[in-house]
Design a protein around this motif. Structure first.
Motif, PDB file in Angstrom:
ATOM      1  N   GLY A 121       0.860  -1.029  -0.140  1.00 38.67           N
ATOM      2  CA  GLY A 121       0.155  -0.014   0.099  1.00 38.67           C
ATOM      3  C   GLY A 121       0.877   1.138  -0.104  1.00 38.67           C
TER       4      GLY A 121
ATOM      5  N   ASP B 252      -4.238  10.465  -0.437  1.00 33.72           N
ATOM      6  CA  ASP B 252      -4.676   9.501  -1.464  1.00 33.72           C
ATOM      7  C   ASP B 252      -3.766   8.063  -1.007  1.00 33.72           C
ATOM      8  N   PHE B 253      -4.444   6.696  -1.420  1.00 36.76           N
ATOM      9  CA  PHE B 253      -4.175   5.713  -1.029  1.00 36.76           C
ATOM     10  C   PHE B 253      -3.965   4.641  -2.285  1.00 36.76           C
ATOM     11  N   SER B 254      -3.017   3.989  -2.636  1.00 31.73           N
ATOM     12  CA  SER B 254      -3.223   2.955  -3.631  1.00 31.73           C
ATOM     13  C   SER B 254      -2.651   1.677  -3.093  1.00 31.73           C
TER      14      SER B 254
ATOM     15  N   GLU C 245      -7.911  -3.294   0.306  1.00 34.84           N
ATOM     16  CA  GLU C 245      -9.110  -3.060  -0.762  1.00 34.84           C
ATOM     17  C   GLU C 245     -10.082  -2.283   0.446  1.00 34.84           C
TER      18      GLU C 245
ATOM     19  N   GLU D 235      -8.648   1.096   0.677  1.00 36.14           N
ATOM     20  CA  GLU D 235      -8.720   1.885  -0.772  1.00 36.14           C
ATOM     21  C   GLU D 235     -10.241   2.184  -1.094  1.00 36.14           C
TER      22      GLU D 235
END
Length: 908
Positions: A290, A307-309, A357, A360
């Motif tokens: 992450g 932001d997060f990915s 997930e 996210e």
């Protein structure tokens, strides 16, 4: 009483001294150890840190210990483990030198240390020195035991039993698709001429030790295998069938069973070897990765959204959805992917994918800043942590994205930040570390975040904050923004210090001291937001906040609290008042190491970074999990960017010779002191009307002495022997100052001109330090004085020395002290300087801070102003005998000199 003393003796705490010495000392709030363990550790540490660590690391490996003891036990056990790995010459009873761990390993240990007394002195160099202390202690204990190393370790704990080392070797066998792995057990038979270990198949041991009388050696060699077999079913079966002595072809399932038990094998004393292409001895693992904060947030501040990915990667390569599906389909164990063996835990991978997930999805509109920082630090407050799902850390990686990583790097290493400068508005030159501190404070302020500036006393926290305010003043003027004032909250005793420093270094700052000592209470009560907004900095005391509700309604640019230990108790009224203040950013200033007590840390961060450490209850549960796992790295990683701590002992901060820094410690009078002082002024005025000639001189001198005594403590003048702390403003100021010195484990000299004050001062200081100090006055036998000096210089546990200025003001070398306090003033700078130079002289390695106590609004205050403003008069008049010249003043001049300014003198 006897039981409580016994209980205290079992409550040992480990603390690191400023000299890097590890000490085990009784401490009332320390965790109770088992009686036998406590006694043995106390005795061992009494012989020295090396002996204590050797006892801790070799004897206490299976003991349940508090986090600090457990951390030091693990360090010491790593030494014994390295000792066991040495090939021993049979029958040797000589000292062994164990190679130091790498600097990186030592630094990693330091980073994971739990909060403890003296943690600020913990470095890789200190650990290296303690490692060598264990070498020295081992040599002494080994010689005293007259045993070979092997037998010596047997007496400590069975786990250290070692005759030879058995190796379990796992290799890839790509020529056999059904059995792609090979296993072989070997042992260390001895050393080659080049000093390398010689390995032989374990089957050779059966022949080598087949002779009469050698069965014991064979059994000793195989003991680690037998120990491991009790925990590993596959190994137990191999031993029973004799397969342990032959090369074996293994399937992926057999190899995976072996890998799962590597920890058990190594704990039993077996050396495990795996294919060289495997990193860290294991096949590659797919990792759920992450990333937080790749881009700057649209809005800055504690409410910023990042932001997060996420992705799944293998050795840095992103895996496709098809790869992930294939891995999850294959289940747990070893799988061949892209031509290499991959270790898969389906449960962990699925759980992490679901968690990332979920993050996210929740972060679709941005991740709250505090939560993002906790994620990056691995300091989740949601109950998932090291003690709950420790395996997840092996299958996941959560990192700061480019923007957040750059920001955190700047906070951790402020010297590399872009330059900001107060310019000519600052009437001083900042040292390089102070410039870095201003850049650090400015970055956090610009980001809308809080800061804890925890530099040592004397390194200039005040001038760094004033410089920041000047930078913000210039920035606001250039941008033509709406003016926002800043608020500074300090102990009442420091109001005068801050006002004086601001006038001296930052005269362009429009300053308002919102306190009864500076303006009438009636004017204070009618202060409103518009009046406050005409100033750059409003200064008030902790006690005044509750009486000035208007301060709570203003939106401040900055709120700065000095002596932040004043808000360490979250339940205290003044703490609650401070935390209600509204501000763009909040800064806490303290000279005490805030990371060493978890409760203090939470309360201060609850002010500077509300929500970052969660609620008090959540934080307590979180730290309990860390303690159970003996792993405090996540907490340190979370708070470290927002704490800037530089120490006087760090030559990277101060590369030149030690400085002597003189500071005024302004004190208020207690109500009892004020009443006695006021009465003495009236009595002097009446007595002067009927007195003249030599009798008048004697009268003046006696009253000047009385004023000094009252300023020290009412009991000194009354002779009642009470010496209550609450009755003296100087005692209150002394506590504030010495609590910081004690927390730093530094030493202090306290000078007084009154012999009768020395013992009460020593008793009071002893109650703060928790240990007795030394006293020297005119009644101390001359033959005893040198022994007292030697004890103060050599004994790290002797924290203070109270000296009468006549007996101790000359001829003594007391360079162990880094603080000098003049409790009462001699009113002769030459005499005071001579006393100060007991500490500041050849051989001094500390930055010496000199604190001169002055009671505001009294004769002490006016004499101090006279000394400061009329240096030539000081040389011509005061150095010739201050009191004698003061007797020549007229009645009006004398009464003006000694009059009491009640508003300035009292903290009301």
């Amino acid at each position: 009483m006897q039981s409580s003393l016994t209980d205290l003796s079992l409550r040992l705490a480990l603390q690191l001294s400023p000299r890097g010495h590890l000490l085990a000392l009784p401490q009332a709030d320390a965790t109770l150890l088992a009686e036998k363990t406590s006694t043995e550790l106390a005795q061992a540490f009494g012989r020295g840190a090396g002996h204590g660590l050797l006892q801790l690391g070799s004897n206490c490996v299976d003991h349940v210990l508090p986090p600090v003891w457990g951390w030091w036990r693990d360090f010491a056990a790593s030494y014994v483990t390295a000792l066991c790995a040495l090939p021993e010459v049979a029958g040797a009873a000589k000292p062994f030198t164990v190679a130091l761990p790498t600097a990186e390993r030592l630094e990693a240990r330091v980073a994971d240390a739990p909060p403890m007394q003296g943690a600020e002195y913990l470095t890789a160099q200190v650990l290296a020195a303690l490692w060598q202390d264990m070498d020295t202690a081992l040599a002494v204990e080994l010689a005293a035991s007259a045993l070979p190393l092997q037998d010596f370790l047997k007496t400590r704990h069975p786990i250290w039993n070692m005759v030879g080392r058995v190796h379990f070797n796992l290799a890839e066998n790509r020529k056999d698709p059904d059995y792609p792995f090979a296993f072989l057990a070997t042992y260390t038979a001895g050393l080659s001429a080049a000093g390398k270990a010689q390995h032989q198949p374990l089957s050779r041991a059966l022949a080598e030790f087949a002779g009469a009388g050698q069965q014991a050696q064979l059994l000793s060699l195989l003991l680690p295998v037998q120990r491991a077999a009790t925990h590993c079913a596959w190994l137990d079966e191999m031993v029973k069938e004799g397969g342990i002595y032959h090369p074996l072809r293994w399937s992926p399932e057999q190899a995976y069973a072996f890998l799962r038990d590597v920890g058990q094998l190594e704990a039993a004393g077996i050396v495990v070897r795996t294919p060289g292409v495997w990193k860290a001895g294991r096949p590659s693992r797919p990792s759920a990765k992450g990333s937080v904060g790749a881009r700057p947030p649209s809005l800055l501040g504690a409410g910023a959204l990042l932001d997060f990915s996420m992705e799944v990667s293998l050795d840095g390569e992103t895996l496709s959805a098809a790869d992930i599906t294939a891995l999850l389909k294959g289940g747990d164990g070893l799988q061949l992917l892209r031509g290499r063996w991959v270790e898969v835990s389906k449960k962990s991978l699925e759980r992490l994918l679901q968690r990332f997930e979920a993050i996210e999805k929740a972060a679709a509109n941005g991740l709250p800043f505090a939560e993002a920082l906790r994620l990056v630090a691995g300091a989740s407050l949601d109950g998932i942590g090291p003690a709950d799902e420790s395996d997840d850390a092996d299958w996941s990686e959560l990192v700061a994205g480019p923007w957040l990583a750059q920001t955190l790097q700047g906070l951790r290493q402020p010297a590399g930040l872009a330059c900001v400068s107060p310019g000519a508005a600052l009437k001083a030159t900042l040292r390089p570390y102070q410039e870095a501190g201003v850049r650090w404070l400015y970055l956090l302020t610009r980001l809308g975040l809080g800061a804890c500036l925890a530099d040592d006393m004397g390194l200039g926290k005040t001038i760094q904050v004033l410089s920041l305010l000047l930078v913000l003043q210039e920035e606001s003027a250039a941008a033509k923004n709406t003016h926002q004032p800043s608020l500074l909250v300090v102990p009442a005793s420091l109001l005068a210090n801050w006002a004086a420093e601001a006038a001296r270094f930052a005269p362009s700052l429009r300053l308002l001291v919102a306190h009864p000592s500076a303006m009438p209470m009636a004017d204070l009560k009618v202060l409103d937001a518009s009046q406050l907004a005409t100033h750059d900095l409003v200064v008030t005391s902790y006690g005044s906040l509750a009486r000035l509700p208007e301060l709570q309604a203003v939106q401040w640019r900055l709120v700065v609290v000095d002596e932040a230990q004043a808000i360490k108790n979250p339940g205290a009224q003044q703490t609650r008042q401070v935390k209600k203040l509204l501000a763009g950013s909040r800064i806490a200033l303290t000279g005490t190491p805030v990371e060493n007590r978890l409760s203090d840390l939470w309360s201060i961060f609850d002010f500077t970074h509300p929500g970052l450490l969660g609620s008090s209850k959540a934080f307590t549960q979180f730290t309990k999990r860390l303690a159970q796992a003996e792993h405090f790295g996540p907490l340190r990683s979370l708070v470290q960017p927002y704490i800037l701590r530089r120490m006087k002992t760090d030559k990277r901060v101060i590369a030149d010779l030690p400085d002597k820094t003189e500071l005024k410690a302004f004190c208020h009078l207690s109500p009892a002191q004020a009443a006695l002082y006021q009465r003495a002024v009236k009595e002097l005025a009446a007595a002067l009307e009927d007195t003249g000639g030599m009798q008048r001189k004697g009268l003046v001198l006696s009253y000047l002495m009385r004023f000094k005594q009252i300023c020290n403590h009412p009991s000194q003048w009354l002779g009642d022997g009470a010496w209550a702390e609450a009755d003296s403003g100087k005692f209150a100021r002394l506590r504030e100052l010495v609590e910081v010195i004690a927390a730093k484990q530094e030493k202090v000299l306290v000078f007084t001109q009154f012999r009768e004050t020395a013992e009460p001062l020593a008793a009071f200081l002893g109650s703060i330090f928790g240990r007795e100090g030394l006293v020297l006055h005119g009644g101390t036998p001359v033959a005893k004085r040198q022994a007292l000096v030697k004890r103060f210089q050599d004994d790290e546990l002797t924290p203070f020395f109270v000296l009468s200025i006549k007996a101790g003001g000359a001829g003594l070398n007391l360079t162990a002290a880094s603080h000098v306090i003049h409790f009462d003033r001699w009113w002769n700078p030459a005499v005071e300087n001579q006393a100060t130079d007991r500490a500041f002289r050849i051989g001094q390695k500390h930055n010496v801070l000199v604190h001169k106590f002055v009671c505001q609004g009294t004769v002490e205050d006016r004499i101090d102003q006279l000394i400061e403003s009329k240096k030539q008069l000081v040389q011509d008049v005061l150095e010739g005998g201050a009191e004698l010249q003061l007797t020549e003043l007229s009645d009006a001049e004398l009464l003006n000199l000694v009059r009491l300014d009640i508003h300035t003198a009292q903290d009301n």
